[in-house]
Design an enzyme around this catalytic site. Structure first.
Site, PDB file in Angstrom:
ATOM      1  N   SER B  68       0.686  -1.153   0.133  1.00  0.00           N
ATOM      2  CA  SER B  68      -0.155  -0.049  -0.188  1.00  0.00           C
ATOM      3  C   SER B  68       0.998   1.221   0.010  1.00  0.00           C
ATOM      4  CB  SER B  68      -0.925   0.084   1.168  1.00  0.00           C
ATOM      5  OG  SER B  68      -0.209   0.185   2.322  1.00  0.00           O
ATOM      6  N   LYS B 105       0.875   4.609   6.854  1.00  0.00           N
ATOM      7  CA  LYS B 105       0.001   5.375   5.954  1.00  0.00           C
ATOM      8  C   LYS B 105       0.731   6.949   5.812  1.00  0.00           C
ATOM      9  CE  LYS B 105      -2.677   2.361   4.416  1.00  0.00           C
ATOM     10  NZ  LYS B 105      -1.955   1.379   5.037  1.00  0.00           N
TER      11      LYS B 105
END
Lengths: 422, 148
Positions: B68, B105
């Site tokens: 990701s 993230k």
């Protein structure tokens, strides 16, 4: 002399360590088990709330834990040790005067400036959580005994959120000491409590107000010191050097019970090897070895049997060969046939710095050779792994090896076990 | 290589492997009080810990699983160096906790103070952090190490 003493204590330290790396147990009751998954040695607040008591054997509380979806961990000392190292080192950023009292507690010697103690405690607490993820409580007072009481109180009720209680020159000291029972005072043991109660001294405040000569007669000088500390007079020294070990213990519960002498002997000699390594690492030699063995505390077969004995010698030694002789002689004295043993251990005591050893009248040369040999063996084992070289009669961990079925990963000390995120 | 020769009593000696530039260095060091000549090498030795870890007591290693964050160079199985001591700001790569999960993230805070966690891979959607979410920044990713 008028410095303030703070006691910093990590809240439910072992449970907090697990929570830093495992977010899914953040709000669940957590219990951490002793070596060998025997009984509870640490609890989160939630576990305390559902009624798990310290020392409960796991098999007795399994149902309770399941009902409340509690998380059960084997003790992970690699993790707790590393987190403790972080906390203790970080503390030195705030004051150089830190006495590491245990894996999760430290005393700080602080210079009191107006209003600054509260601010300092506040920033220590905040930084500790931000940097390490470990929540801490801080109690501040004039002496160690009072700081302990302040700390305990800082964890309770309305103060829990803030986690700080400053009793240094505070008018809150009196009401809090009046609420503190004598058995909850640091340094007052079971027997002293009985004596105090028999004399109708029930609270810390009453102890503080009692004539010190009377306390001295009742509890000896040790108790009198505690009473003085309650009055704000420092009697317990601030010890920054904590390498002054008085004894080294290595003991464990066995994975299964053991009856025969040979296996007990194996286990005890293995403990001796580990304790000996630790002792030599600190450059110490021992005057005495204590050996203890015990049947299962909760399920003794055929009946409870616990015994210990000590061998002490004129000459301290750091040679495992010599220590082995002492240990085996002692074990033979206490071992009884027909019992199922669950636990054994050894304690090396009467520790002295090796440099301070007096020369032996006889056989000093032999002792020096032994000393060199032990040094070489320890170095090899450190380099190539535990037990690469060992004495012929010492087996590696056998049937009595630790049971640790619920251990979390060594998140901070093993590359293969570090935290994984998506 | 420059050939250096010196005259002593009219005879010519070749000076083997001699680097003249070292001379003033040695002289200056002598006047500074006889430190070991080996000091030079110790000082210039490269220590990855020193280079990459600013706050040892607040630094943890974390492994990234999944892709990701591939667009910022964090490949699957990359080792992340995470520093909890540094204050995080919008645009930082962070380890964040949402409820029971920890993830890596990009932290994004817009002008109105709304917080988003943005994956760096077009195949994944940003996570909008609402007021009622159990959310916490765990630490700032200061470095990622991919093995090749």
């Amino acid at each position: 002399m008028n410095n303030a003493i703070a006691l910093l204590d990590c809240n439910n330290f072992y449970a907090s360590c697990e929570r830093v790396f495992n977010a899914s147990v953040k709000e669940k009751p957590i219990v951490v088990l002793s070596n060998n998954d025997g009984c509870v040695i640490a609890r989160s607040e939630e576990a305390k709330a559902i009624g798990v008591t310290m020392g409960s054997p796991l098999f007795k509380i399994l149902d309770l834990l399941e009902t409340h979806e509690a998380e059960i961990f084997s003790s992970n000392y690699a993790l707790y040790g590393d987190m403790s190292w972080r906390v203790m080192n970080l503390l030195q950023n705030f004051t150089p005067e830190v006495e590491i009292y245990s894996i999760d507690e430290a005393f700080l010697n602080l210079e009191p400036r107006k209003n600054s103690l509260d601010n300092l405690a506040h920033s220590i607490r905040e930084k500790m959580y931000k940097w390490t993820g470990i929540p801490v409580s801080i109690g501040i007072a004039e002496t160690k005994v009072l700081a302990k009481i302040a700390n305990k109180r800082a964890k309770k009720d309305e103060l829990r959120e803030k986690g700080i209680l400053n009793l240094y020159r505070s008018d809150k000291t009196e009401p809090i000491l009046k609420e503190t029972l004598v058995e909850d005072i640091w340094g007052i043991g079971y027997r002293s409590t009985l004596k105090l109660k028999a004399n109708n001294i029930l609270t810390a405040w009453q102890l503080r107000e009692t004539d010190n000569r009377f306390i001295r007669r009742l509890l000896t000088v040790v108790g009198a010191r505690v009473a003085l500390e309650l009055r704000g007079i420092k009697c317990l020294p601030f010890e920054q050097v904590t390498t002054k070990k008085h004894s080294i213990t290595c003991s464990r519960s066995f994975g299964q019970t053991i009856t025969n002498y040979e296996s007990i002997k194996e286990a005890v000699l293995y403990f001796l090897t580990r304790a000996g390594e630790k002792m030599r690492k600190h450059n110490l030699a021992a005057n005495a070895v204590t050996v203890f063995i015990s049947t299962d505390r909760f399920r003794p077969v055929p009946e409870p049997y616990t015994n210990s004995a000590t061998y002490s010698s004129t000459y301290p030694t750091d040679s495992n060969q010599e220590l082995q002789e002492w240990t085996l002689q002692t074990l033979e004295r206490i071992y009884k046939k027909g019992f199922e043993y669950r636990k054994a251990g050894i304690i090396l005591s009467g520790l002295v710095l090796k440099e301070k050893l007096t020369k032996r009248m006889f056989d000093d040369e032999h002792f020096q050779q032994q000393h060199q040999l032990m040094k070489a063996i320890d170095e090899i084992n450190q380099k190539f792994g535990k037990d690469t070289v060992r004495f012929g009669c010492v087996k590696t961990e056998g049937s009595w090896k630790m049971k640790q079925t619920r251990k979390s990963q060594s998140y901070t000390t093993n590359w293969n076990e570090i935290l994984v995120v998506n | 290589m420059q050939e250096i020769k010196s005259f002593v009593n009219g005879r010519v000696f070749p000076v083997p492997e001699f680097e003249p530039l070292l001379i003033p260095l040695v002289l200056s060091r002598v006047s500074a009080g006889f430190p070991s000549p080996a000091d030079d090498y110790i000082e210039t030795a490269i220590d990855l810990n020193k280079e990459l870890i600013r706050h040892p007591f607040a630094t943890f290693f974390v492994r990234a699983s999944g892709d990701s964050m591939i667009d910022v160079g964090i490949k699957p199985n990359a080792t992340l160096i995470v520093d909890r001591a540094i204050e995080t700001k919008s645009g930082d790569i962070v380890i964040a906790r949402i409820g029971d999960d920890l993830c890596v993230k990009e932290l994004f805070i817009d002008d109105e103070g709304k917080v988003l966690l943005i994956p760096k891979n077009a195949n994944y959607k940003p996570i909008i952090i609402s007021e009622d979410m159990d959310f916490e920044i765990w630490g700032k990713v200061v470095c990622s190490i991919n093995r090749h």
